[in-house]
Design a protein around this motif. Structure first.
Motif, short mmCIF file in Angstrom:
data_model
loop_
_atom_site.label_atom_id
_atom_site.label_comp_id
_atom_site.label_asym_id
_atom_site.label_seq_id
_atom_site.Cartn_x
_atom_site.Cartn_y
_atom_site.Cartn_z
N ASP A 129 0.59 -1.24 -0.13
CA ASP A 129 -0.01 -0.10 0.04
C ASP A 129 0.78 1.30 0.10
OD1 ASP A 129 -2.19 -1.82 0.38
OD2 ASP A 129 -2.65 -1.36 2.35
N LYS A 130 2.01 1.32 -0.73
CA LYS A 130 3.04 2.53 -0.60
C LYS A 130 3.09 2.93 -2.22
CE LYS A 130 3.85 3.03 3.41
NZ LYS A 130 5.25 2.70 4.06
N THR A 131 2.19 2.43 -3.24
CA THR A 131 2.53 2.93 -4.52
C THR A 131 1.63 4.44 -4.70
OG1 THR A 131 2.36 0.81 -5.32
CG2 THR A 131 1.35 2.31 -7.02
N PHE A 132 2.13 5.11 -5.50
CA PHE A 132 1.55 6.25 -5.94
C PHE A 132 0.76 6.13 -7.36
CE2 PHE A 132 4.92 7.93 -3.18
CZ PHE A 132 4.50 9.15 -2.77
N LEU A 133 -0.47 6.43 -7.48
CA LEU A 133 -1.02 6.57 -8.89
C LEU A 133 -1.28 8.12 -8.98
CD1 LEU A 133 -3.78 3.78 -8.19
CD2 LEU A 133 -1.60 3.33 -9.44
N SER A 134 -0.90 8.39 -10.60
CA SER A 134 -0.79 9.83 -10.89
C SER A 134 -1.31 9.80 -12.24
CB SER A 134 0.44 10.39 -10.59
OG SER A 134 0.22 11.72 -10.92
N LEU A 135 -2.55 10.53 -12.28
CA LEU A 135 -2.99 10.74 -13.72
C LEU A 135 -2.54 12.10 -14.26
CD1 LEU A 135 -4.64 9.92 -16.13
CD2 LEU A 135 -6.70 10.58 -14.95
N ASN A 136 -1.97 12.25 -15.21
CA ASN A 136 -1.39 13.63 -15.54
C ASN A 136 -1.78 14.09 -16.80
OD1 ASN A 136 0.44 13.12 -13.14
ND2 ASN A 136 1.06 11.33 -14.73
N PHE A 137 -1.96 15.21 -17.13
CA PHE A 137 -2.23 16.04 -18.17
C PHE A 137 -1.62 17.23 -18.69
CE2 PHE A 137 -5.92 14.14 -16.17
CZ PHE A 137 -6.80 13.44 -17.05
N VAL A 138 -1.08 17.18 -20.10
CA VAL A 138 -0.72 18.86 -20.11
C VAL A 138 -1.98 19.61 -20.47
CG1 VAL A 138 0.24 19.96 -22.29
CG2 VAL A 138 1.54 17.84 -21.31
N ALA A 139 -2.19 20.69 -19.98
CA ALA A 139 -3.24 21.56 -20.01
C ALA A 139 -3.05 22.97 -20.35
CB ALA A 139 -3.73 21.51 -18.68
N GLY A 140 -2.73 22.89 -21.92
CA GLY A 140 -2.90 24.50 -22.45
C GLY A 140 -1.61 24.98 -22.53
N ASN A 177 -6.00 13.53 -25.21
CA ASN A 177 -5.00 12.55 -25.10
C ASN A 177 -3.71 12.68 -24.84
OD1 ASN A 177 -7.13 10.77 -26.21
ND2 ASN A 177 -6.77 11.25 -28.43
N HIS A 178 -3.32 13.92 -24.38
CA HIS A 178 -2.12 13.84 -23.85
C HIS A 178 -1.96 13.85 -22.54
CE1 HIS A 178 1.82 16.79 -24.83
NE2 HIS A 178 2.05 15.86 -24.19
N ALA A 179 -2.12 12.68 -22.18
CA ALA A 179 -2.16 12.27 -20.65
C ALA A 179 -1.18 10.84 -20.54
CB ALA A 179 -3.24 11.99 -20.32
N THR A 180 -0.89 10.90 -19.15
CA THR A 180 -0.10 9.59 -18.66
C THR A 180 -0.68 9.10 -17.38
OG1 THR A 180 1.70 10.96 -17.54
CG2 THR A 180 2.18 10.25 -19.70
N LEU A 181 -0.64 7.86 -17.18
CA LEU A 181 -0.80 7.21 -16.01
C LEU A 181 0.64 6.66 -15.43
CD1 LEU A 181 -2.57 6.02 -13.65
CD2 LEU A 181 -2.92 3.98 -15.30
N LEU A 182 1.02 7.50 -14.45
CA LEU A 182 2.34 7.04 -13.68
C LEU A 182 1.80 6.36 -12.55
CD1 LEU A 182 5.20 7.27 -13.62
CD2 LEU A 182 4.94 9.34 -12.40
#
Length: 971
Positions: free
Chosen positions: A277-288, A449-454
């Protein structure tokens, strides 16, 4: 002036300034002015510095250009300025796309001196004549003897080893890397420790030749400055020597992806730590684009509404689903293409699909149902109050504006773009009813669509593997050297050490401009406040030019609490205002606060009380801080009363959420600010004040949070009862101080409401505690806390008062000397740490602590040599004056109105009078070589018995196990 072309002139009424932008014809340099009446003036020069790889070249160059120059050939003019100027800010910073060199001072001549040293440093550094600068500041192979092991050493190398040990810092570096794989933003401007050692002297010099040219510079002045004088000086001393040229410093725009990209990375945790339970989930976007000011503000508002405020829908949905113990957002508009991230900390990698699904469901629901107009208006008020207040704490306003100007200036637009606040807020308010915020959600969060799941996973073997890989690599490197090459490496190591310890030539030191003692006011600046008793409480009033804002501080005395109560008081500061009351849901409460005030926050603090008597008394308080415009004071007090007396602590689910969030964020702070963690823990062995702080903010409190969470279901009713009991004992008139900071004419409007509020408070606590059993609580424990860090934070403390010494202002001068000479040279320059600090307190506490330090025992040995250093100290009148100037610059640091209010409260609670401040100042100004040499005995006695704490690398702590009474994992 005919050598410059005026490009732009703009009235910036919202920040009470006039903007001017010039271009120097011959060199192509741009020079911007923000003119106003502020006497805390700022100069800055910045360069667009795209990172070409992960070697950290921009960062290492930032350090290196400040290691001597054409006009100022000393090894470290930056430190010479820190020692002997009246600066209010002196630093340099590397960002993903720029390097900034700002200085500030309230003294006109001092600013001229600082600016001249910085201009010569960036344009004419010694790096071309001395390859030892890169070795010292960047990296080098070190070999002390032919039989020894080769190691890597360097200031930036060790700084970034420390940075890459923090999971949050790894996270944000990987986010940017994931979103910009094809542009300069995908590279690490600070430097990846695994790549820093690839940097060559040739690449280093070529980068400076290319990017550190006036045509690629952004020069800036702020405050009450003479435009013609500054322009003429720049041309005469520097710019006339350069011809304008094209500098290819393009950062590039990343093309949008065809779809979401998933990336799995790892960060180090201790081998003894459970990584579940020590994982980071990060949804990231380039926004403008950062030049679209309305969109930038709109995305800030969305991040606030969706993820920050209590009950924010994205955050709440993820927490309710059990995805992470802490959920937060991050919006970065300081780069060309801003990024927006949604982060769940302490999650499971297997939850990634649910993480994505919940985010989409919530965003679709927000579009379908909308956000209440009241919530949107409260968010707007929150941001508008913040930008109009323009309170940046101890950072000068001019420095903050210098960096903000670059958000547009760096990308070819006006440096004044982001300062037209009325225009930006007006446009937002007009467009919100037309669905502006919802269009941003659709455009940048749902249909982007300019997004990543890290997915950033813990790896307990990562640190050991990296260390072993480095040892193997270095062993192979040495194996590949012949005998002569080994001898040459030993020789270079010795020559670097000789260079680092070489005495500066007096004639070179004297080239650094220096003010005189006549430039120092003999008396401290007047500072007054009034105190009167009211119904068992005290009302403190301080007048300041606060721009129509009232700052309210309520200091509730905690002296009667027992030891066991302190963590509960600390927890109350994390719950009150974030839990529902009997009138409002916590989400509505947050809206009400933001609609009518500039914010309400709570914290704990401890003040040492000045006394000549034996012992070290202190006052601990729970402080409530609020601020509002004068006409909203009644509403502010109404909300304060609701928060303090009508909070419903029976919502066990909500409290559990806040407990988990508090533990998560404290954990991040304990490891990223390991120097503070180690220092407070070490001081807590011998000081009541530090012991109290440790119980409420340190490792002890962190462990208490973990204990509450581990058995929360069973403990929740008892926890509620203890919290309610603690609150009843705290929020009373007896022993409290109510402090107001406001304009004088506002006092008569505000004070009656405050006194009426005080009259409604309970008179005293229902029960008095037994106080603290100090002999049982204060025990020298000498602990080593093992983390997954690659570096150490080494703290050692002592107590001069217990040996019969009384505080003397000369200790402030000693702090300057040790921090900027002995510790700087021994621990940073020669030892390779990022830094080291020391301090001396009125109550007798004294300390040394290192920061991002590759050493442990060597650092403690360095501390132990301080008495010899002091006895051999030789200072002429110029050197003594220099250190006194550097000390006064910290003493006389200008304060914002809110900080003035904090100062008034601190003086009152600690018993410091203006007479005592004047006495300290006289002692600073009269400090001599003899005064400083006399402190050698203080160190010998205060540090005769080791009192220490170390936070850091588990291998290093294991090797030094004999120093500690106990070692444990900080997890």
């Amino acid at each position: 002036m005919d050598k410059y072309q005026l490009i732009e002139e703009r009235e910036l009424l919202d920040i009470h300034s006039k903007g001017l932008l010039y271009r120097h014809g011959k060199s192509g340099a741009q020079v911007a002015f923000l003119l106003n009446k502020d006497e805390n003036r700022t100069f800055s020069i910045a360069f667009k510095t795209p990172p070409l790889d992960d070697t950290g070249l921009p960062h290492i160059l930032e350090h290196s250009v400040l290691c001597g120059s054409r006009k100022y050939p000393v090894k470290d003019p930056f430190v010479e300025l820190a020692k002997g100027s009246l600066n209010t800010f002196l630093n340099a910073m590397t960002y993903p796309d720029k390097t900034v060199y700002p200085v500030a001072s309230c003294n006109q001549q001092d600013l001229r001196n600082l600016a001249d040293v910085y201009m010569d440093a960036v344009l004419h550094p010694n790096i071309y004549a001395n390859d030892k600068i890169l070795a010292q500041e960047g990296w080098h192979h070190e070999l002390d003897s032919e039989e020894g092991e080769v190691t890597y050493k360097g200031v930036v190398y060790n700084e970034m080893k420390g940075a890459f040990s923090s999971p949050e810092q790894v996270l944000f570096r990987k986010i940017q890397q994931s979103l910009f794989p094809d542009t300069a933003y995908g590279n690490e401007s600070g430097g990846d420790p695994d790549q820093i050692t690839r940097l060559t002297q040739e690449d280093f010099l070529e980068y400076h030749r290319t990017y550190y040219h006036p045509s690629n510079s952004y020069i800036y002045f702020y405050g009450d400055v003479d435009v013609e004088e500054k322009l003429e000086w720049l041309d005469r001393e520097y710019l006339q020597d350069y011809e304008a040229r094209e500098v290819d410093a393009e950062l590039g725009s990343q093309a949008a992806f065809e779809g979401l990209r998933e990336i799995v990375e790892h960060y180090p945790v201790s081998e003894e730590e459970d990584g579940e339970d020590k994982t980071f989930l990060s949804l990231n976007f380039v926004a403008g684009n950062t030049l679209h000011t309305e969109e930038v503000l709109g995305m800030e508002i969305l991040e606030h509404l969706l993820l920050d405020v209590p009950g924010a829908p994205l955050k709440q949905a993820l927490i309710d689903a059990g995805i992470g113990s802490d959920v937060f957002g991050a919006y970065d508009d300081g780069i060309l293409q801003p990024t927006f991230s949604i982060v769940a900390k302490d999650a499971k990698g297997s939850q990634k699909d649910a993480f994505l699904s919940i985010i989409r469901q919530v965003l679709e629901k927000v579009l379908e149902e909308g956000i209440s107009p009241k919530k949107i208006e409260s968010a707007l008020n929150h941001f508008e109050f913040r930008v109009r207040e323009a309170d940046f704490g101890r950072s000068p306003k001019g420095v903050v504006y210098a960096i903000k100007a670059l958000d547009s200036w760096l990308h070819g637009e006006s440096p004044f773009l982001h300062f037209e606040l009325d225009k930006i807020f007006g446009s937002i308010r007009k467009s919100i009813p037309e669905g502006f915020l919802y269009s941003l959600i659709r455009k940048y969060l749902l249909d982007n669509n300019h997004a990543t799941l890290l997915v950033l996973e813990p790896d307990p073997t990562l640190l050991a593997r990296k260390e072993e890989e480095t040892r193997t690599l270095l062993a192979a490197y040495k194996e590949g050297l012949d005998e002569e090459e080994v001898r040459a490496l030993v020789r270079r190591t010795r020559e670097l050490a000789e260079y680092q310890t070489r005495e500066e030539r007096p004639e070179d030191v004297e080239k650094i401009p220096l003010l005189t003692r006549a430039d120092i006011p003999l008396d401290p600046a007047p500072f007054t406040y009034q105190v009167e008793d009211h119904a068992g409480a005290q009302v403190l009033v301080h007048h300041a030019d606060s721009n129509g804002i009232v700052y309210l501080d309520l200091a509730f005395d905690m002296g009667h609490l027992e030891a066991r109560d302190l963590p509960y008081a600390a927890l109350l500061t994390k719950l009150l205002g974030k839990v529902s009351t009997d009138q409002r849901h916590y989400s509505d409460l947050s809206d009400e606060v933001n609609l009518h005030t500039g914010g309400i926050s709570l914290s704990t603090n401890v003040y040492s009380v000045v006394t000549q008597e034996p012992g070290k008394p202190c006052r601990s308080i729970l402080a409530l801080e609020g601020k509002a415009f004068v006409d909203k004071m009644d509403k502010l007090l109404e909300l304060v009363e609701e928060i303090l007396f009508r909070t419903d602590l029976s919502d066990h689910g909500r409290i559990q959420e806040l407990l988990a969030e508090s533990k998560s964020r404290l954990q991040s702070g304990l490891t990223s600010s390991g120097h503070t963690t180690a220092l407070i823990r070490a001081e807590s062995y011998v000081s009541e004040a530090a012991w109290r702080i440790e119980q409420m903010k340190g490792i002890s409190y962190y462990e208490q949070l973990g204990g509450w969470l581990a058995a929360y279901e069973e403990q929740a009713p008892a926890l509620q009862a203890r919290l309610e009991e603690t609150a009843k004992g705290l929020f009373v008139r007896k022993g409290m101080v109510a402090a107001l900071t406001l304009e004088e004419e506002a006092q008569a409007k505000v004070e009656p409401a405050l006194k009426a509020f005080l009259d409604r408070l309970p008179e005293k606590a229902p029960r008095e505690g037994k106080g603290l059993d100090l002999p049982a609580l204060l025990q020298v424990r000498n602990e080593g806390f093992k983390t997954a860090s690659k570096v150490q934070y080494v703290a050692q403390v002592g107590d001069f008062k217990s040996h019969g010494y009384q505080y003397h202002g000369g200790l402030r001068v000693l702090q300057t000397i040790l921090g900027l000479d002995y510790l700087w040279n021994q621990i940073r320059v020669q030892g390779g740490a990022y830094g080291a600090m020391c301090g001396f307190k009125q109550n007798g506490d004294m300390y040394m602590v290192s920061y991002r330090d590759p050493n442990l025992e060597k650092t403690l040995e360095t501390y132990g040599r301080i008495p010899d250093y002091l006895r051999n100290l030789k200072l002429d009148d110029r050197e003594t004056t220099k250190y006194i100037l550097g000390t006064i610059s910290a003493v006389d640091h200008p304060l914002t109105p809110s900080l003035e209010g904090e100062k008034a409260l601190a003086l009152h609670l600690s018993g410091k009078t203006m007479e005592l401040l004047a006495k300290e100042r006289r002692e600073i100004l009269s400090t001599t070589q003899g005064t400083l040499q006399g402190f050698a005995e203080w160190f010998e006695k205060a540090f005769a018995e080791p009192v220490l704490c170390v936070v850091g690398n588990e291998t290093a702590i294991r090797k030094a196990e004999g120093l500690f009474k106990e070692t444990k994992v900080l997890k």
